[in-house]
Design a protein around this motif. Structure first.
Motif, PDB file in Angstrom:
ATOM      1  N   UNK A  45       0.794  -6.521   4.010  1.00 56.31           N
ATOM      2  CA  UNK A  45      -0.449  -6.124   3.355  1.00 56.31           C
ATOM      3  C   UNK A  45      -1.589  -6.729   4.169  1.00 56.31           C
ATOM      4  N   UNK A  46      -2.599  -5.920   4.400  1.00 56.16           N
ATOM      5  CA  UNK A  46      -3.760  -6.352   5.173  1.00 56.16           C
ATOM      6  C   UNK A  46      -5.010  -6.061   4.348  1.00 56.16           C
ATOM      7  N   UNK A  53     -17.430  -5.383   0.276  1.00 54.58           N
ATOM      8  CA  UNK A  53     -16.424  -4.320   0.309  1.00 54.58           C
ATOM      9  C   UNK A  53     -15.078  -4.888   0.765  1.00 54.58           C
ATOM     10  N   UNK A  54     -14.018  -4.315   0.238  1.00 57.27           N
ATOM     11  CA  UNK A  54     -12.663  -4.676   0.646  1.00 57.27           C
ATOM     12  C   UNK A  54     -11.911  -3.414   1.037  1.00 57.27           C
ATOM     13  N   UNK A  55     -11.180  -3.495   2.122  1.00 58.36           N
ATOM     14  CA  UNK A  55     -10.273  -2.424   2.519  1.00 58.36           C
ATOM     15  C   UNK A  55      -8.871  -3.016   2.432  1.00 58.36           C
ATOM     16  N   UNK A  61       2.883   0.739  -1.500  1.00 59.69           N
ATOM     17  CA  UNK A  61       1.821   1.191  -2.411  1.00 59.69           C
ATOM     18  C   UNK A  61       1.716   0.290  -3.644  1.00 59.69           C
ATOM     19  N   UNK A  62       2.834  -0.225  -4.124  1.00 56.21           N
ATOM     20  CA  UNK A  62       2.824  -1.113  -5.285  1.00 56.21           C
ATOM     21  C   UNK A  62       2.023  -2.380  -4.989  1.00 56.21           C
ATOM     22  N   UNK A  67      -2.621  -5.818  -5.924  1.00 59.83           N
ATOM     23  CA  UNK A  67      -3.780  -6.531  -5.379  1.00 59.83           C
ATOM     24  C   UNK A  67      -5.059  -6.102  -6.077  1.00 59.83           C
ATOM     25  N   UNK A  68      -5.218  -4.802  -6.274  1.00 58.38           N
ATOM     26  CA  UNK A  68      -6.406  -4.298  -6.967  1.00 58.38           C
ATOM     27  C   UNK A  68      -6.460  -4.800  -8.408  1.00 58.38           C
ATOM     28  N   UNK A  69      -5.318  -4.820  -9.083  1.00 62.89           N
ATOM     29  CA  UNK A  69      -5.278  -5.322 -10.464  1.00 62.89           C
ATOM     30  C   UNK A  69      -5.617  -6.806 -10.518  1.00 62.89           C
TER      31      UNK A  69
END
Length: 75
Positions: A45-46, A53-55, A61-62, A67-69
């Motif tokens: 994961x990068x 902003x975050x990319x 995908x999980x 990470x977003x959660x």
């Protein structure tokens, strides 16, 4: 005076993001302090951080969803 405060706010935000990702097991790359990398069980994961902003990219995908959660809960 306002610009100085803005710079301080960005530094504080950066410090919080760094702390969050390091506690989550990410490494800050030595070449670029806004690039975080985590390798776990052969998955990578990068996260690239720029101002506010975050990319987030990953071959899992999980991991992106988690990470977003986690970001949503923490911030």
């Amino acid at each position: 005076m306002t610009l100085y405060k803005l710079k301080q706010a960005l530094k504080a935000w950066y410090d919080k993001i760094v702390e969050f990702f390091i506690q989550g097991g990410c490494l800050v790359t030595p070449v670029n302090s806004i690039l975080f990398v985590k390798v776990n069980e052969g998955k990578i994961a990068i996260v690239l951080f720029y101002v506010d902003d975050l990319i987030i990219i990953s071959d899992d995908e999980l991991k992106i969803i988690q990470t977003k959660e986690n970001l949503s809960i923490h911030f």
